[in-house]
Scaffold this motif. Structure first.
Motif, mmCIF file in Angstrom:
data_model
loop_
_atom_site.group_PDB
_atom_site.id
_atom_site.type_symbol
_atom_site.label_atom_id
_atom_site.label_comp_id
_atom_site.label_asym_id
_atom_site.label_seq_id
_atom_site.Cartn_x
_atom_site.Cartn_y
_atom_site.Cartn_z
ATOM 1 N N UNK A 171 2.991 -0.940 -5.094
ATOM 2 C CA UNK A 171 4.153 -0.598 -4.215
ATOM 3 C C UNK A 171 3.943 0.544 -3.486
ATOM 4 N N UNK A 172 2.813 1.585 -3.886
ATOM 5 C CA UNK A 172 2.650 2.791 -3.077
ATOM 6 C C UNK A 172 1.533 2.740 -2.307
ATOM 7 N N UNK A 173 0.960 1.689 -2.035
ATOM 8 C CA UNK A 173 -0.401 1.564 -1.122
ATOM 9 C C UNK A 173 -0.094 1.988 0.335
ATOM 10 N N UNK A 174 1.037 1.901 0.891
ATOM 11 C CA UNK A 174 1.307 2.719 2.191
ATOM 12 C C UNK A 174 1.401 4.233 2.035
ATOM 13 N N UNK A 175 1.292 4.682 0.897
ATOM 14 C CA UNK A 175 1.669 6.288 0.752
ATOM 15 C C UNK A 175 0.211 6.950 0.379
ATOM 16 N N UNK A 176 0.126 7.654 1.460
ATOM 17 C CA UNK A 176 -1.463 8.471 1.562
ATOM 18 C C UNK A 176 -2.732 7.618 1.402
ATOM 19 N N UNK A 177 -3.642 8.489 1.023
ATOM 20 C CA UNK A 177 -5.072 7.607 1.081
ATOM 21 C C UNK A 177 -5.214 6.930 -0.116
ATOM 22 N N UNK A 178 -6.059 5.857 -0.133
ATOM 23 C CA UNK A 178 -6.391 5.076 -1.307
ATOM 24 C C UNK A 178 -7.961 4.706 -1.181
ATOM 25 N N UNK A 179 -8.505 4.197 -2.220
ATOM 26 C CA UNK A 179 -10.074 4.059 -2.156
ATOM 27 C C UNK A 179 -10.358 2.515 -2.374
ATOM 28 N N UNK A 180 -11.073 1.867 -1.191
ATOM 29 C CA UNK A 180 -11.526 0.375 -1.335
ATOM 30 C C UNK A 180 -12.758 0.280 -1.664
ATOM 31 N N UNK A 181 -13.098 -0.525 -2.636
ATOM 32 C CA UNK A 181 -14.511 -0.363 -3.100
ATOM 33 C C UNK A 181 -15.047 -1.977 -3.128
ATOM 34 N N UNK A 182 -16.309 -2.401 -2.739
ATOM 35 C CA UNK A 182 -16.849 -3.585 -3.049
ATOM 36 C C UNK A 182 -18.303 -3.286 -3.608
ATOM 37 N N UNK A 183 -18.617 -3.872 -4.797
ATOM 38 C CA UNK A 183 -19.959 -3.930 -5.530
ATOM 39 C C UNK A 183 -20.502 -5.238 -5.266
#
Length: 253
Positions: A171-183
């Motif tokens: 729900x808050x993904x549009x708010x501020x920065x988020x970290x996206x990772x792929x291993x």
């Protein structure tokens, strides 16, 4: 051989040790402009070979819509008269690697018709055409579907369709920065959002159709406008909108 040597030199210059993994690439966008020893621009509308970038997208990619400022990469979606503009950069031929962890901290734009993405393609795409070359979508977001992140794989086993995929509601993904990772290892490709595992792709019987992921891939960051996935409708009242990248890191696992 010269390209390989350049890649090895670049990686050796940025290598350092972390607690668990070896950091082999660290881009924090602290220069005055885009570092073109690592990044390439895609420009225009894809014509004549791939008009609409293969997805009926509306934007023209320009260098002016790729901005490096205050330690961030800003990909700006804009509109002038009847034309849409945005930015796309990639590391093909400059930073390519097999296996590892990619970590990107980013802030999403908002608006119906926007389609920002962080993704990868097999470096043999020119001779082993998509989807056979393989695609890894670390993060895709479409403004017409708020609060949702797509993590997906494309390869010959899915005939280019989005079959190997996960939708994650935040729900808050549009708010501020988020970290996206792929291993990415020999066994599996695992996706994380803010350190939480959201999807694992690990076919038991790997073959060239379902696992084209044992060769070098390169990174891509862009924001499309409209298109088969992003649209087709675009809300013209939203422009300009920014897709902001704080950093891009690649680790050796």
């Amino acid at each position: 051989m010269r390209k390989i040597a350049i890649i090895i030199i670049i990686l050796s210059l940025v290598s350092c040790n972390t607690e668990d993994n070896k950091l082999i690439f660290n881009e924090e966008f602290n220069e005055a402009e885009l570092n073109t020893t690592i990044w390439n621009y895609d420009l225009g509308d894809g014509c004549p070979n791939l008009c609409g970038w293969g997805n009926n997208e509306r934007q023209l990619y320009t260098k002016q819509n790729v901005i490096v400022k205050d330690g961030s990469l800003i990909i700006k979606a804009s509109k002038k008269d009847s034309l849409y503009f945005s930015g796309k950069i990639h590391t093909k031929g400059k930073l390519e690697f097999t296996y590892g962890k990619v970590e990107v901290r980013a802030k999403l734009p908002k608006g119906h018709g926007l389609w920002p993405a962080i993704w990868m393609l097999g470096n043999d795409i020119d001779t082993n055409i998509w989807p056979n070359c393989g695609e890894i979508d670390i993060m895709e977001y479409v403004g017409r579907e708020p609060h949702t992140i797509y993590t997906s794989l494309h390869n010959a086993s899915s005939f280019g369709n989005t079959i190997h995929s996960q939708k994650t509601k935040i729900p808050t993904i549009e708010e501020g920065f988020h970290v996206y990772e792929m291993e990415w290892t020999k066994e599996a490709i695992i996706f994380y959002i803010d350190k939480k595992k959201v999807y694992t792709y690990a076919p038991i019987n790997k073959n060239e159709k379902n696992w084209p992921y044992s060769k070098p891939f390169y990174l891509i960051i862009n924001m499309a406008i409209g298109g088969n996935f992003g649209g087709p409708e675009v809300d013209d009242t939203i422009f300009p909108e920014d897709f902001i990248i704080d950093y891009v890191k690649v680790y050796e696992l």
